[in-house]
Design a protein around this motif. Structure first.
Motif, mmCIF file in Angstrom:
data_model
loop_
_atom_site.group_PDB
_atom_site.id
_atom_site.type_symbol
_atom_site.label_atom_id
_atom_site.label_comp_id
_atom_site.label_asym_id
_atom_site.label_seq_id
_atom_site.Cartn_x
_atom_site.Cartn_y
_atom_site.Cartn_z
ATOM 1 N N HIS A 34 0.826 -1.210 0.000
ATOM 2 C CA HIS A 34 0.000 0.000 0.000
ATOM 3 C C HIS A 34 0.862 1.263 0.000
ATOM 4 N N LEU A 35 1.869 1.300 0.858
ATOM 5 C CA LEU A 35 2.748 2.476 0.954
ATOM 6 C C LEU A 35 3.429 2.774 -0.374
ATOM 7 N N VAL A 36 3.997 1.750 -0.983
ATOM 8 C CA VAL A 36 4.733 1.933 -2.234
ATOM 9 C C VAL A 36 3.796 2.357 -3.357
ATOM 10 N N ALA A 37 2.622 1.754 -3.428
ATOM 11 C CA ALA A 37 1.655 2.125 -4.469
ATOM 12 C C ALA A 37 1.218 3.572 -4.318
ATOM 13 N N ARG A 38 0.950 3.991 -3.080
ATOM 14 C CA ARG A 38 0.528 5.382 -2.865
ATOM 15 C C ARG A 38 1.635 6.367 -3.224
ATOM 16 N N LYS A 39 2.877 6.014 -2.971
ATOM 17 C CA LYS A 39 4.005 6.870 -3.354
ATOM 18 C C LYS A 39 4.166 6.881 -4.877
ATOM 19 N N PHE A 40 4.044 5.708 -5.495
ATOM 20 C CA PHE A 40 4.225 5.601 -6.948
ATOM 21 C C PHE A 40 3.162 6.396 -7.709
ATOM 22 N N ILE A 41 1.954 6.402 -7.215
ATOM 23 C CA ILE A 41 0.859 7.085 -7.901
ATOM 24 C C ILE A 41 1.171 8.572 -8.091
ATOM 25 N N ASP A 42 1.965 9.139 -7.188
ATOM 26 C CA ASP A 42 2.368 10.551 -7.289
ATOM 27 C C ASP A 42 3.197 10.837 -8.537
ATOM 28 N N SER A 43 3.853 9.810 -9.085
ATOM 29 C CA SER A 43 4.706 10.013 -10.268
ATOM 30 C C SER A 43 3.884 10.214 -11.537
ATOM 31 N N GLY A 44 2.613 9.822 -11.514
ATOM 32 C CA GLY A 44 1.750 10.013 -12.680
ATOM 33 C C GLY A 44 2.075 9.128 -13.864
ATOM 34 N N VAL A 45 2.839 8.077 -13.655
ATOM 35 C CA VAL A 45 3.219 7.169 -14.746
ATOM 36 C C VAL A 45 2.007 6.350 -15.179
ATOM 37 N N LYS A 46 1.756 6.300 -16.483
ATOM 38 C CA LYS A 46 0.657 5.511 -17.043
ATOM 39 C C LYS A 46 1.192 4.133 -17.433
ATOM 40 N N ILE A 47 0.587 3.098 -16.916
ATOM 41 C CA ILE A 47 1.017 1.726 -17.180
ATOM 42 C C ILE A 47 0.176 1.140 -18.313
ATOM 43 N N ASP A 48 0.853 0.584 -19.314
ATOM 44 C CA ASP A 48 0.169 -0.030 -20.454
ATOM 45 C C ASP A 48 -0.187 -1.491 -20.208
ATOM 46 N N ALA A 49 0.643 -2.197 -19.453
ATOM 47 C CA ALA A 49 0.394 -3.613 -19.174
ATOM 48 C C ALA A 49 1.072 -3.991 -17.864
ATOM 49 N N ALA A 50 0.465 -4.946 -17.167
ATOM 50 C CA ALA A 50 0.995 -5.419 -15.894
ATOM 51 C C ALA A 50 1.024 -6.938 -15.910
ATOM 52 N N PHE A 51 2.076 -7.487 -15.318
ATOM 53 C CA PHE A 51 2.259 -8.937 -15.301
ATOM 54 C C PHE A 51 2.761 -9.358 -13.931
ATOM 55 N N SER A 52 2.355 -10.558 -13.509
ATOM 56 C CA SER A 52 2.787 -11.068 -12.212
ATOM 57 C C SER A 52 3.211 -12.521 -12.321
ATOM 58 N N SER A 53 4.139 -12.860 -11.457
ATOM 59 C CA SER A 53 4.451 -14.258 -11.194
ATOM 60 C C SER A 53 3.184 -14.898 -10.626
ATOM 61 N N PRO A 54 3.009 -16.216 -10.826
ATOM 62 C CA PRO A 54 1.836 -16.885 -10.261
ATOM 63 C C PRO A 54 1.938 -17.140 -8.760
ATOM 64 N N ASN A 56 1.575 -16.733 -4.956
ATOM 65 C CA ASN A 56 0.560 -16.030 -4.190
ATOM 66 C C ASN A 56 1.054 -14.670 -3.692
ATOM 67 N N ARG A 57 2.277 -14.613 -3.152
ATOM 68 C CA ARG A 57 2.785 -13.371 -2.580
ATOM 69 C C ARG A 57 2.974 -12.283 -3.636
ATOM 70 N N ALA A 58 3.378 -12.669 -4.848
ATOM 71 C CA ALA A 58 3.537 -11.696 -5.942
ATOM 72 C C ALA A 58 2.171 -11.266 -6.473
ATOM 73 N N LEU A 59 1.290 -12.221 -6.634
ATOM 74 C CA LEU A 59 -0.052 -11.927 -7.140
ATOM 75 C C LEU A 59 -0.830 -11.008 -6.182
ATOM 76 N N HIS A 60 -0.729 -11.279 -4.897
ATOM 77 C CA HIS A 60 -1.406 -10.453 -3.905
ATOM 78 C C HIS A 60 -0.826 -9.030 -3.915
ATOM 79 N N THR A 61 0.496 -8.920 -3.992
ATOM 80 C CA THR A 61 1.149 -7.609 -4.074
ATOM 81 C C THR A 61 0.660 -6.853 -5.303
ATOM 82 N N SER A 62 0.574 -7.543 -6.423
ATOM 83 C CA SER A 62 0.139 -6.886 -7.669
ATOM 84 C C SER A 62 -1.294 -6.372 -7.544
ATOM 85 N N MET A 63 -2.174 -7.141 -6.919
ATOM 86 C CA MET A 63 -3.568 -6.723 -6.795
ATOM 87 C C MET A 63 -3.707 -5.485 -5.896
#
Length: 163
Positions: A34-54, A56-63
């Protein structure tokens, strides 16, 4: 120009007798994502595609991360070859991406992400911590040509925690 955001999964729990792929996030891992996502959102970067390892810990982080960014999950994929710890499989995956994608985010694992951050970026990172994020920009038009880029942003949750 291409941009990649590498985000290591949040801190995982070892208290359950489950396979490596099934290990869940600890409460700290959830908070840090949550902390990292809230900080990253300030950069205004537009993401075209997102991918995750299968895993559980990576998938949960991505969500957690993508939900905070209000990201459209139509452009999200779970890729078995991102369950990689050396970086070779992740590198092959990235280099095979459609050149129409400009900015991607990948959720995965160490040592792969520390290795790739140092191989592709221009700032040395001793270790990409759990829930750590590195954004690298390449002066290329095709993913297959990426080699060395510029590290644009590094976010470590430890820098954001107040307690």
């Amino acid at each position: 120009m291409k941009q990649i955001i590498l985000m290591r999964h949040g801190k995982s729990s070892w208290e359950y007798d489950v396979s490596d792929k099934d290990r869940p996030l600890k409460e700290r891992g959830i908070r840090d994502a949550h902390l990292v996502a809230r900080k990253f959102i300030d950069s205004g970067v537009k993401i075209d595609a997102a991918f995750s390892s299968p895993a559980n810990r990576a998938l949960h982080t991505s969500m957690i991360f993508l939900r905070i960014l209000n990201y459209d999950l139509d452009d999200f994929g779970v890729k078995e070859n991102l369950y990689d710890f050396s970086g070779n499989s992740v590198s092959d995956f990235v280099k095979s991406l459609d050149s129409g994608l400009e900015t991607i985010v990948i959720f995965g694992h160490n040592y792969a992400f520390t290795n790739l951050a140092n191989r592709w970026g221009d700032q040395y990172i001793e270790n990409l911590p759990t829930a750590g994020l590195v954004q690298i920009q390449f002066n290329e038009q095709d993913w297959s040509n990426i080699q060395k880029g510029s590290t644009k942003q590094i976010i470590f949750p430890k820098q954001l925690r107040t307690t």
